[in-house]
Design a protein around this motif. Structure first.
Motif, short mmCIF file in Angstrom:
data_model
loop_
_atom_site.label_atom_id
_atom_site.label_comp_id
_atom_site.label_asym_id
_atom_site.label_seq_id
_atom_site.Cartn_x
_atom_site.Cartn_y
_atom_site.Cartn_z
N ASN A 220 -5.69 1.55 1.63
CA ASN A 220 -5.98 0.69 2.79
C ASN A 220 -7.20 -0.15 2.44
N VAL A 275 3.64 -13.40 1.94
CA VAL A 275 3.07 -12.55 2.99
C VAL A 275 1.91 -13.24 3.66
N ASP A 276 1.10 -13.93 2.88
CA ASP A 276 -0.04 -14.64 3.45
C ASP A 276 0.42 -15.78 4.35
N SER A 283 -2.75 -12.34 8.60
CA SER A 283 -2.47 -11.57 7.38
C SER A 283 -3.71 -10.80 6.96
N SER A 284 -3.49 -9.60 6.45
CA SER A 284 -4.59 -8.75 6.01
C SER A 284 -4.55 -8.58 4.50
N THR A 286 -4.57 -5.76 2.92
CA THR A 286 -3.60 -4.70 2.59
C THR A 286 -2.18 -5.24 2.57
N GLY A 287 -1.85 -6.10 3.55
CA GLY A 287 -0.51 -6.68 3.59
C GLY A 287 -0.23 -7.56 2.39
N ARG A 290 0.34 -5.36 -0.64
CA ARG A 290 1.67 -4.75 -0.63
C ARG A 290 2.75 -5.78 -0.95
N GLY A 291 2.56 -7.02 -0.51
CA GLY A 291 3.50 -8.06 -0.90
C GLY A 291 3.49 -8.31 -2.40
#
Length: 490
Positions: A220, A275-276, A283-284, A286-287, A290-291
Motif C-alpha cells: 500500500n 489507470v492514471d 487516481s492513487s 497504489t492504483g 497495480r496497473g
C-alpha cells in the motif's frame, strides 16, 4: 660229330650280332615308337574351360577380339616345327581374355584385378603389353568416376555443429569465468552458446524487475505507516529465483528474452498511464502501481508468444525499443512546447508517442538489418541532440515569470532529438559491414573516430590502454588509463 667248343663259338657270334642290331633299329625309326593319339604340346588344356561367358553382357563377349594364335606370338618357342607356350603364359592369356570381357561390360574394377593377376603370372609374356595398356585404361576410368563424388563431398561437407549440445544446466549466468570455461570451442557453437547465455541473463534480470513491481503493487503505497520496500524486495527475490529455475526450460535466445522484457516494460507503462487517465484527480499511487504490474505481467506473456513465433534478433528488438523511446520523448517534449493546462496531457502525449514509435519500429525492424551496437550509437546521438538545448540554451534564456522559455527550449529539444538520431544513423551506415571496412583499410588503432589511408572516416570502439610507452620512456610506477579519440592515417 661236332665238338662242343665249336658250338659255343657260333652261339656267341649270333648273340653279339643281334645285340648290335637292336639299338640301330630303335634309333632309325623314332617316330614309330611315339603315340599318335595325344594332344600336341603347343595346345595345352584350357584351365578355365568354357567359363569365359560374360555374366553381364553376351553381346560384349561376342564383340571381344580374341588374341592371335600362340604360334605367331613373340616369345613362343619352336620344337619340331610347332609352337610351344608355357603354362603361365596360357593362364595369363585366359585371364586377359576374361578381363577384356569385363572391360567391355564396364566392370573396370574387377577387370583391373584380373589384369594384375595376369601380369603377376606372366610379366613378360605374349599378352603382357596389352594387359598393361588395358590396366591403365581401367585405372583412368575408375579415377574419372570417383573424382565427381569427391568434389561433391568437398562442396557439401558434413556440418560438425548440426547437433549442438546446450550449455551446462548448472551454469551460473552471473559467473563470467564459469561462463567462459563452460564453452568448448571444439564441440559447441560458440556464437549460439553466447547468445543463449545473454538470453538467460536478460530473462533472470527481468524476472527480478517484474517481481519487484508485483511486490510493490501488493503493498500500500498510500499508507504512510507501512513500508512498500519490504514486499518489493521479497517480490524481486522471488522473481530472480523463479526465473533462474525456469531459464533452462525456457531456452530463450537473447532476442526472445529481450522481446519478453521490453514487451512487459511497455505494457506496464501503458497500464499505469491508463489507470492514471481513468481516475483523473482520483487516481492513487497504489492504483497506478497495480496497473503497471498488471500490464507488465500481461505484456510478458504476449512477448513470450511473439518471441517464440517470430524469433527476433537483438538488433530488431533494439530498433523497436529505440523508436518507442523516441516517440515517448517526442510526446513529452511536445507537451512541454504546448504547455497544457492539465498534467494528464503529458501522459496522453507519452502514450500516443510510444504507440507511434513502437508501430514504426515493428514495421521497419524486419525490413532493415541493424545491429544492437549501431542502435546504441543512434540512441547516443538522439540523447545528445535532445540534451544540448537544455544544457546550453536554457540557462541563457531562463525566465521565472514566463513559460515561454520552456516552450521554446522544448521545441528545440524535440528537433535536436530528431537531428541527432538522423546524423548518428547516417554516420554509422557502414558499421554493420565489417568486410567493407576491411577493404577500405580503416586504421587498426582502436580510436573513437578513425580515418583510413584513402580518406574515409568511420567510427570505432575506443579501447582503454596504458598511456605509457615502454619503448620511449621507463615506467614511472603510476597507473593510468588512456583512450584514443582520433586515430588513422593522414
Amino acid at each position: 660229330m661236332i665238338r662242343q667248343p665249336a658250338v659255343r663259338g657260333v652261339g656267341a657270334l649270333v648273340l653279339g650280332t643281334w645285340l648290335l642290331a637292336v639299338p640301330t633299329r630303335a634309333s632309325a625309326q623314332p617316330e614309330e615308337l611315339l603315340p599318335d593319339d595325344g594332344p600336341p604340346r603347343a595346345q595345352p588344356a584350357d584351365p578355365y574351360g568354357d567359363e569365359l561367358a560374360d555374366p553381364y553382357n553376351d553381346e560384349a563377349a561376342d564383340a571381344a577380339t580374341p588374341p592371335t594364335e600362340a604360334a605367331s606370338a613373340p616369345g613362343a618357342d619352336t620344337a619340331g616345327g610347332e609352337a610351344f607356350v608355357s603354362l603361365d603364359d596360357a593362364v595369363a592369356r585366359a585371364i586377359y581374355e576374361r578381363a577384356v570381357v569385363l572391360h567391355a561390360a564396364e566392370d573396370y574394377d574387377n577387370a583391373r584385378m584380373l589384369l594384375e593377376e595376369a601380369l603377376a603370372r606372366s610379366p613378360n609374356g605374349p599378352v603382357a603389353d596389352d594387359a598393361r595398356a588395358l590396366h591403365t585404361d581401367c585405372t583412368q576410368r575408375l579415377s574419372a568416376a570417383t573424382e565427381p563424388a569427391a568434389a561433391a563431398e568437398l562442396e557439401a561437407p558434413v556440418d560438425p555443429y548440426e547437433d549442438i549440445r546446450e550449455v551446462q544446466d548448472s551454469l551460473d549466468p552471473f559467473d563470467i569465468q564459469e561462463t567462459r570455461d563452460s564453452i568448448d570451442p571444439f564441440t559447441d557453437d560458440v556464437e549460439l552458446a553466447r547468445d543463449r547465455l545473454r538470453g538467460r541473463r536478460t530473462f533472470i534480470l527481468y524476472g527480478g524487475a517484474l517481481g519487484f513491481t508485483l511486490g510493490l503493487a501488493a503493498g500500500n503505497l498510500d499508507d504512510p505507516d507501512t513500508s512498500p520496500l519490504v514486499p518489493a524486495l521479497l517480490g524481486a527475490g522471488a522473481g530472480v529465483g523463479g526465473s533462474y529455475l525456469l531459464a533452462d526450460q525456457m531456452d530463450l535466445t537473447a532476442g526472445q528474452a529481450s522481446t519478453m522484457a521490453w514487451s512487459g516494460a511497455w505494457s506496464g507503462m501503458a497500464g499505469g498511464i491508463l489507470v492514471d487517465l481513468a481516475g483523473i484527480d482520483t487516481s492513487s499511487s497504489t492504483g497506478v502501481a497495480r496497473g503497471v504490474a498488471l500490464g507488465g505481467a500481461l505484456g510478458t506473456v504476449a512477448g513470450w508468444f511473439a518471441g517464440k513465433r517470430l524469433s527476433p534478433t537483438e538488433g530488431d528488438v533494439s530498433m523497436v525499443n529505440s523508436l518507442g523511446l523516441y516517440g515517448t520523448s517526442l510526446g513529452l517534449l511536445v507537451g512541454v512546447s504546448i504547455d497544457p493546462v492539465e498534467s494528464e496531457a503529458y501522459s496522453i502525449n507519452a502514450l500516443v508517442g510510444a504507440a507511434v514509435g513502437l508501430g514504426a519500429g515493428l514495421y521497419l525492424a524486419p525490413r532493415l538489418e541493424v545491429s544492437r551496437r549501431r542502435m546504441l550509437w543512434v540512441d547516443l546521438g538522439a540523447t545528445v541532440g535532445a540534451s544540448v538545448p537544455w544544457l546550453l540554451v536554457y540557462p541563457a534564456v531562463i525566465d521565472s515569470s514566463s513559460r515561454g522559455d520552456e516552450q521554446a527550449v522544448g521545441t528545440m529539444s524535440a528537433l535536436g532529438l530528431l537531428g541527432g538520431a538522423y546524423l548518428a544513423w547516417y554516420w554509422t551506415r557502414n558499421m554493420d559491414a565489417p568486410d567493407d571496412a576491411e577493404v577500405a583499410g580503416l586504421s587498426p588503432v582502436p580510436g573513437l573516430v578513425q580515418r583510413s589511408p584513402d580518406g574515409r572516416w568511420g567510427l570505432g570502439v575506443p579501447v582503454p590502454r596504458s598511456p605509457e610507452n615502454p619503448s620511449l620512456a621507463p615506467p614511472t610506477g603510476a597507473w593510468g588509463v588512456a583512450v584514443d579519440v582520433l586515430a588513422g592515417a593522414f
